[in-house]
Motif scaffolding. Structure first.
Motif, mmCIF file in Angstrom:
data_model
loop_
_atom_site.group_PDB
_atom_site.id
_atom_site.type_symbol
_atom_site.label_atom_id
_atom_site.label_comp_id
_atom_site.label_asym_id
_atom_site.label_seq_id
_atom_site.Cartn_x
_atom_site.Cartn_y
_atom_site.Cartn_z
ATOM 1 N N LEU A 1 -53.014 12.036 17.561
ATOM 2 C CA LEU A 1 -54.083 12.487 17.316
ATOM 3 C C LEU A 1 -55.371 11.852 15.461
ATOM 4 O O LEU A 1 -54.221 12.935 15.191
ATOM 5 C CB LEU A 1 -55.373 13.640 18.051
ATOM 6 C CG LEU A 1 -56.613 14.153 17.346
ATOM 7 C CD1 LEU A 1 -57.425 13.227 17.753
ATOM 8 C CD2 LEU A 1 -56.421 15.654 17.829
ATOM 9 N N LEU A 2 -55.186 11.376 15.016
ATOM 10 C CA LEU A 2 -55.505 10.919 13.997
ATOM 11 C C LEU A 2 -56.617 11.686 13.401
ATOM 12 O O LEU A 2 -58.255 11.106 14.192
ATOM 13 C CB LEU A 2 -55.417 9.082 14.078
ATOM 14 C CG LEU A 2 -54.113 8.692 13.214
ATOM 15 C CD1 LEU A 2 -53.195 9.088 14.529
ATOM 16 C CD2 LEU A 2 -54.309 7.202 13.351
ATOM 17 N N LEU A 3 -57.482 11.805 12.027
ATOM 18 C CA LEU A 3 -58.068 12.022 11.492
ATOM 19 C C LEU A 3 -58.485 11.158 10.381
ATOM 20 O O LEU A 3 -57.720 11.012 9.754
ATOM 21 C CB LEU A 3 -58.296 13.882 11.389
ATOM 22 C CG LEU A 3 -59.407 14.061 10.348
ATOM 23 C CD1 LEU A 3 -60.465 13.969 11.075
ATOM 24 C CD2 LEU A 3 -59.105 15.863 9.386
ATOM 25 N N ASP A 4 -59.327 10.461 10.531
ATOM 26 C CA ASP A 4 -60.202 9.707 9.123
ATOM 27 C C ASP A 4 -61.182 10.292 8.637
ATOM 28 O O ASP A 4 -62.279 10.677 9.170
ATOM 29 C CB ASP A 4 -60.238 8.544 10.251
ATOM 30 C CG ASP A 4 -60.134 7.076 8.507
ATOM 31 O OD1 ASP A 4 -58.984 6.437 8.212
ATOM 32 O OD2 ASP A 4 -62.065 6.724 8.729
ATOM 33 N N LEU A 5 -60.960 10.436 7.149
ATOM 34 C CA LEU A 5 -61.150 10.866 5.963
ATOM 35 C C LEU A 5 -62.257 9.701 5.397
ATOM 36 O O LEU A 5 -62.968 9.879 4.553
ATOM 37 C CB LEU A 5 -61.357 11.912 5.522
ATOM 38 C CG LEU A 5 -60.520 12.945 5.818
ATOM 39 C CD1 LEU A 5 -59.665 13.907 4.792
ATOM 40 C CD2 LEU A 5 -61.427 13.626 6.913
ATOM 41 N N SER A 6 -62.607 9.008 5.708
ATOM 42 C CA SER A 6 -62.974 7.395 4.712
ATOM 43 C C SER A 6 -64.306 7.435 4.789
ATOM 44 O O SER A 6 -64.309 6.200 3.725
ATOM 45 C CB SER A 6 -62.085 6.218 5.344
ATOM 46 O OG SER A 6 -60.638 6.006 5.341
ATOM 47 N N HIS B 1 -53.816 5.366 19.469
ATOM 48 C CA HIS B 1 -54.226 6.048 19.196
ATOM 49 C C HIS B 1 -55.245 6.644 19.558
ATOM 50 O O HIS B 1 -56.640 6.258 19.152
ATOM 51 C CB HIS B 1 -53.636 6.075 17.411
ATOM 52 C CG HIS B 1 -51.978 5.995 16.975
ATOM 53 N ND1 HIS B 1 -51.409 7.060 17.154
ATOM 54 C CD2 HIS B 1 -52.260 5.078 16.497
ATOM 55 C CE1 HIS B 1 -50.697 6.039 16.248
ATOM 56 N NE2 HIS B 1 -51.289 4.789 16.519
ATOM 57 N N ARG B 2 -56.064 8.632 19.021
ATOM 58 C CA ARG B 2 -57.296 8.754 19.019
ATOM 59 C C ARG B 2 -57.917 8.945 17.651
ATOM 60 O O ARG B 2 -57.210 9.606 17.003
ATOM 61 C CB ARG B 2 -57.261 10.286 20.253
ATOM 62 C CG ARG B 2 -57.343 9.987 21.618
ATOM 63 C CD ARG B 2 -57.561 10.414 22.829
ATOM 64 N NE ARG B 2 -56.397 11.565 22.311
ATOM 65 C CZ ARG B 2 -56.301 12.973 21.724
ATOM 66 N NH1 ARG B 2 -57.318 13.777 21.543
ATOM 67 N NH2 ARG B 2 -55.740 13.892 22.025
ATOM 68 N N VAL B 3 -58.846 8.376 17.377
ATOM 69 C CA VAL B 3 -59.486 8.442 16.293
ATOM 70 C C VAL B 3 -60.869 9.880 16.241
ATOM 71 O O VAL B 3 -61.415 9.482 16.593
ATOM 72 C CB VAL B 3 -59.461 7.823 15.678
ATOM 73 C CG1 VAL B 3 -59.943 7.862 14.353
ATOM 74 C CG2 VAL B 3 -58.416 6.960 15.836
ATOM 75 N N ILE B 4 -60.656 10.576 15.566
ATOM 76 C CA ILE B 4 -62.458 11.929 14.633
ATOM 77 C C ILE B 4 -62.425 11.265 13.478
ATOM 78 O O ILE B 4 -61.405 11.103 12.760
ATOM 79 C CB ILE B 4 -61.189 12.964 14.178
ATOM 80 C CG1 ILE B 4 -61.552 13.346 15.709
ATOM 81 C CG2 ILE B 4 -62.870 13.769 14.569
ATOM 82 C CD1 ILE B 4 -60.877 14.907 16.141
ATOM 83 N N GLU B 5 -63.447 9.964 13.410
ATOM 84 C CA GLU B 5 -63.967 9.311 11.877
ATOM 85 C C GLU B 5 -64.810 10.140 11.561
ATOM 86 O O GLU B 5 -65.800 11.118 12.197
ATOM 87 C CB GLU B 5 -64.614 7.914 12.899
ATOM 88 C CG GLU B 5 -64.125 7.207 11.155
ATOM 89 C CD GLU B 5 -65.589 5.655 11.906
ATOM 90 O OE1 GLU B 5 -65.228 5.199 10.441
ATOM 91 O OE2 GLU B 5 -65.355 5.324 12.185
ATOM 92 N N VAL B 6 -65.140 10.902 10.629
ATOM 93 C CA VAL B 6 -65.871 11.446 9.648
ATOM 94 C C VAL B 6 -66.421 10.909 8.577
ATOM 95 O O VAL B 6 -66.339 10.196 7.677
ATOM 96 C CB VAL B 6 -65.214 12.737 8.739
ATOM 97 C CG1 VAL B 6 -66.125 13.544 8.550
ATOM 98 C CG2 VAL B 6 -63.730 13.791 9.673
ATOM 99 N N LEU B 7 -67.654 11.322 9.236
ATOM 100 C CA LEU B 7 -68.291 9.947 8.453
ATOM 101 C C LEU B 7 -69.256 10.831 6.797
ATOM 102 O O LEU B 7 -69.078 12.364 7.538
ATOM 103 C CB LEU B 7 -70.119 9.751 9.221
ATOM 104 C CG LEU B 7 -69.310 9.118 10.404
ATOM 105 C CD1 LEU B 7 -70.985 9.091 11.007
ATOM 106 C CD2 LEU B 7 -68.691 7.393 10.916
#
Length: 246
Positions: free
Chosen positions: A40-45, A60-66
């Motif tokens: 589980l990855l967190l993307d802060l881009s 992978h599973r990704v939580i993408e923070v907009l």
């Protein structure tokens, strides 16, 4: 002299061949960095990069923070079976030690002036042994932008925090490799490596690609094999990998 003109730093314009190379380097760095097992990855881009899709394709599973300041999408929605998009201004929606890895690309930690607070939150949500991949503006870039705008007096300042005014009115934070190291360790993380994102110049890249467009893979391999650790004397961006102690 600015290594890349300010109006070219959005990845378009006359330096198109260089940005093709640059993004290929980023993609290969991420490929090599991603966990071997599905995670589980967190993307802060901020929704500005290709990295969630690349990570999802790798299983992978990704939580993408907009970026919460930009409108148009619901606060929370599923983008695919592997990517969940969240609009938020902090990581309060995540419990402690809930993600395996964090990606902070697209200079998000330079755009966010209070970088220390972001990394403290990253430390909180990372599982023990979890890793962070981050990219920031380098001091080389910051000083070049100041020089381009004739802010010569500012070039003599050696304060702890270097905030750079851009021609468009925005402000970003630039770092030396030593400052990146202090930032990481100050958040409780362990540095794995710090290096320039790229050391090959735009003129070199343009010359090689102009001679043979098929040489992109060779250029990327050469770049990644020759990059020096902790060298902040070249390159517009610094990239670092860190780990949370077990």
């Amino acid at each position: 002299m600015l290594p890349i003109p300010a109006n070219e730093l959005n990845g378009s314009g006359a330096l198109g061949p260089y940005w093709t190379f640059y993004h290929a380097v980023v993609a290969e760095q991420l490929r090599q960095w991603l966990p071997d097992q599905p995670s589980l990855l967190l993307d802060l881009s901020g929704g500005r990069g290709r990295w969630p899709a690349q990570a999802a394709r790798a299983g992978h599973r990704v939580i993408e923070v907009l970026d919460f300041r930009k409108s148009a999408e619901p606060w929370l929605r599923d983008a695919s079976d592997h990517i969940q998009k969240v609009r938020a201004d902090d990581l309060g929606f995540l419990p402690d030690e809930s993600v395996d890895a964090v990606i902070a690309e697209e200079r998000v930690l330079s755009v966010e002036i209070m970088t220390e607070s972001v990394l403290e939150d990253v430390f909180r949500v990372l599982k023990p042994g979890g890793r962070v991949l981050m990219c920031v503006d380098s001091l080389v870039l910051g000083m070049a932008i100041l020089a381009e705008q004739n802010y010569w007096a500012h070039l003599c300042q050696t304060g702890e925090v270097m905030l750079i005014p851009w021609p468009d009115g925005s402000i970003t934070r630039c770092f030396t490799s030593g400052q990146v190291r202090e930032l990481i360790t100050g958040a409780g993380l362990e540095v794995e490596w710090i290096r320039p994102r790229t050391v090959l110049s735009p003129s070199t890249v343009d010359h090689v690609l102009g001679s043979d467009s098929r040489s992109l893979a060779w250029l990327v391999r050469t770049e990644l094999e020759t990059q020096p650790d902790d060298d902040d004397t070249v390159g517009i961006h610094l990239v670092a990998s860190a780990r949370k102690p077990r």
